[in-house]
Design an enzyme around this catalytic site. Structure first.
Site, PDB file in Angstrom:
ATOM      1  N   GLY A  36       0.842  -1.189   0.000  1.00  0.00           N
ATOM      2  CA  GLY A  36       0.000   0.000   0.000  1.00  0.00           C
ATOM      3  C   GLY A  36       0.872   1.231   0.000  1.00  0.00           C
ATOM      4  O   GLY A  36       0.782   2.085   0.889  1.00  0.00           O
ATOM      5  N   GLU A  58       0.520  -1.377  -4.780  1.00  0.00           N
ATOM      6  CA  GLU A  58      -0.585  -0.441  -4.603  1.00  0.00           C
ATOM      7  C   GLU A  58      -1.767  -0.940  -5.427  1.00  0.00           C
ATOM      8  O   GLU A  58      -1.607  -1.315  -6.586  1.00  0.00           O
ATOM      9  CB  GLU A  58      -0.168   0.960  -5.047  1.00  0.00           C
ATOM     10  CG  GLU A  58      -1.261   1.996  -5.040  1.00  0.00           C
ATOM     11  CD  GLU A  58      -1.902   2.185  -3.672  1.00  0.00           C
ATOM     12  OE1 GLU A  58      -3.145   2.101  -3.589  1.00  0.00           O
ATOM     13  OE2 GLU A  58      -1.171   2.412  -2.690  1.00  0.00           O
ATOM     14  N   ASN A  66      -2.841  -6.775  -5.272  1.00  0.00           N
ATOM     15  CA  ASN A  66      -3.595  -6.929  -4.032  1.00  0.00           C
ATOM     16  C   ASN A  66      -2.818  -7.856  -3.107  1.00  0.00           C
ATOM     17  O   ASN A  66      -2.854  -9.076  -3.243  1.00  0.00           O
ATOM     18  CB  ASN A  66      -4.982  -7.507  -4.336  1.00  0.00           C
ATOM     19  CG  ASN A  66      -5.889  -7.532  -3.117  1.00  0.00           C
ATOM     20  OD1 ASN A  66      -5.421  -7.447  -1.985  1.00  0.00           O
ATOM     21  ND2 ASN A  66      -7.186  -7.632  -3.349  1.00  0.00           N
ATOM     22  N   CYS A  78       2.424   1.153   6.060  1.00  0.00           N
ATOM     23  CA  CYS A  78       2.404   2.551   6.504  1.00  0.00           C
ATOM     24  C   CYS A  78       1.023   3.167   6.329  1.00  0.00           C
ATOM     25  O   CYS A  78       0.524   3.274   5.207  1.00  0.00           O
ATOM     26  CB  CYS A  78       3.440   3.358   5.724  1.00  0.00           C
ATOM     27  SG  CYS A  78       5.129   2.763   5.912  1.00  0.00           S
ATOM     28  N   ASP A 120      -5.476   1.436   5.643  1.00  0.00           N
ATOM     29  CA  ASP A 120      -6.884   1.742   5.860  1.00  0.00           C
ATOM     30  C   ASP A 120      -7.308   1.174   7.216  1.00  0.00           C
ATOM     31  O   ASP A 120      -7.183  -0.023   7.457  1.00  0.00           O
ATOM     32  CB  ASP A 120      -7.712   1.102   4.735  1.00  0.00           C
ATOM     33  CG  ASP A 120      -9.170   1.533   4.762  1.00  0.00           C
ATOM     34  OD1 ASP A 120      -9.636   2.027   5.808  1.00  0.00           O
ATOM     35  OD2 ASP A 120      -9.852   1.378   3.724  1.00  0.00           O
ATOM     36  N   GLU A 141       1.268  10.418   3.747  1.00  0.00           N
ATOM     37  CA  GLU A 141       0.283  10.399   4.829  1.00  0.00           C
ATOM     38  C   GLU A 141       0.925  10.828   6.147  1.00  0.00           C
ATOM     39  O   GLU A 141       0.319  11.545   6.952  1.00  0.00           O
ATOM     40  CB  GLU A 141      -0.317   9.001   4.965  1.00  0.00           C
ATOM     41  CG  GLU A 141      -1.541   8.926   5.852  1.00  0.00           C
ATOM     42  CD  GLU A 141      -2.735   9.680   5.297  1.00  0.00           C
ATOM     43  OE1 GLU A 141      -3.562  10.141   6.108  1.00  0.00           O
ATOM     44  OE2 GLU A 141      -2.835   9.828   4.059  1.00  0.00           O
TER      45      GLU A 141
END
EC number: 2.1.1.33
Length: 292
Positions: free
Chosen positions: A110, A133, A168, A188, A191, A268
């Protein structure tokens, strides 16, 4: 009622406060920009030259043309391509300069817009680093970012050790990595899936911990960071409960340069810092395999 395409909803959100002409102009520019970037991306993958700007400089991609929702449903059918086994993966497409037999050792699951990948590249120059990703436009952005960075640093062969693919990890991680292949794996700001019925979609679960134990070699490290305390406690609980992982001490975490990088280099993480939010870190070492 027909389900609208995600890109249509993204455009509506981006152009909500624009007039008709301004909206049409923006949509046209974005479509043209994406088409040009896609041509460059395909050319770079095939190792052929493509038309460059007059100044010869390939500029870094513009994030505003790659808008997409913050998260994606990992259980949806995303029509992903993946190898039947790690032996079927052609890594030369992603790492044209890799040494014969060299394998990916570091994975950022991710990876978002690639901030950690870019920061780790000079920090781990002799290791191949892969970002995974699931979101289409975010993956495209990272691909274009790496193409530009490689071009801008071609005299020093910079950023040849990082790449990204759309995949995935919750479903297909063992399709890409052999047993004990990875020395480091990063999660990191994943979700948080706040609703209890969505907890099964979290990137750290009992089942997935066993998959991570499979692909991470003994002595390898699992890195986690989040700004959500509940998710932090969840990840710590599940990793600590697994018989093949043990948590690093605070002193060990502080001494690890990758932890320092992870704290400040992800997009983020920078957002959390701007908002003066908390960051919760937990790292786990892969134990030696038991003697049977």
């Amino acid at each position: 009622m027909l389900k609208r395409d995600q890109s249509e909803m993204d455009i509506e959100a981006e152009t909500a406060n624009m007039g008709k002409e301004e909206k049409e102009s923006f949509v046209h520019k974005r479509q043209k920009y994406r088409q040009e970037q896609e041509e460059k991306r395909l050319a770079a993958k095939k190792g052929v030259s493509f038309e460059q700007p007059e100044d010869g400089e390939i500029k870094l991609p513009k994030k505003r043309y790659y808008r997409q929702r913050a998260h994606s449903n990992p259980f949806s059918d995303h029509q992903l391509e993946y190898p039947e086994s790690p032996a079927d993966m052609d890594w030369d497409v992603l790492y044209p300069n890799r040494k014969e037999g060299q394998k990916v050792e570091v994975a950022d699951i991710g990876c978002g817009f690639g901030g950690l990948l870019v920061a780790l590249s000079p920090q781990l120059p002799n290791q191949l680093i892969l970002g995974m990703e699931i979101r289409v436009q975010v993956t495209n952005y990272v691909e274009d970012r790496i193409v530009a960075l490689r071009h801008q640093n071609k005299e020093t062969d910079g950023y040849q050790n990082i790449s990204v693919l759309r995949g995935n990890a919750m479903k297909f991680l063992p399709n890409f990595f052999e047993k004990g292949q990875l020395s480091k794996i990063f999660f990191c700001f994943p979700d948080p899936h706040f609703k209890q019925r969505k907890h099964k979609a979290r990137i750290v679960t009992t089942t997935l911990c066993s998959e991570y134990a499979y692909v991470v070699r003994p002595g390898g490290i699992v890195y986690t960071i989040t700004d959500v305390k509940d998710l932090h406690e969840w990840m710590v609980k599940h990793l600590a409960a697994h018989p093949l992982f043990e948590r690093l001490t605070k002193e060990e975490e502080d001494a690890d340069p990758c932890v320092a990088t992870m704290l400040v280099e992800t997009e983020e993480g920078k957002k959390v810092a701007r908002n003066e939010g908390d960051k919760f870190v937990a790292c786990f070492r892969r134990k030696e395999n038991p003697e049977w």
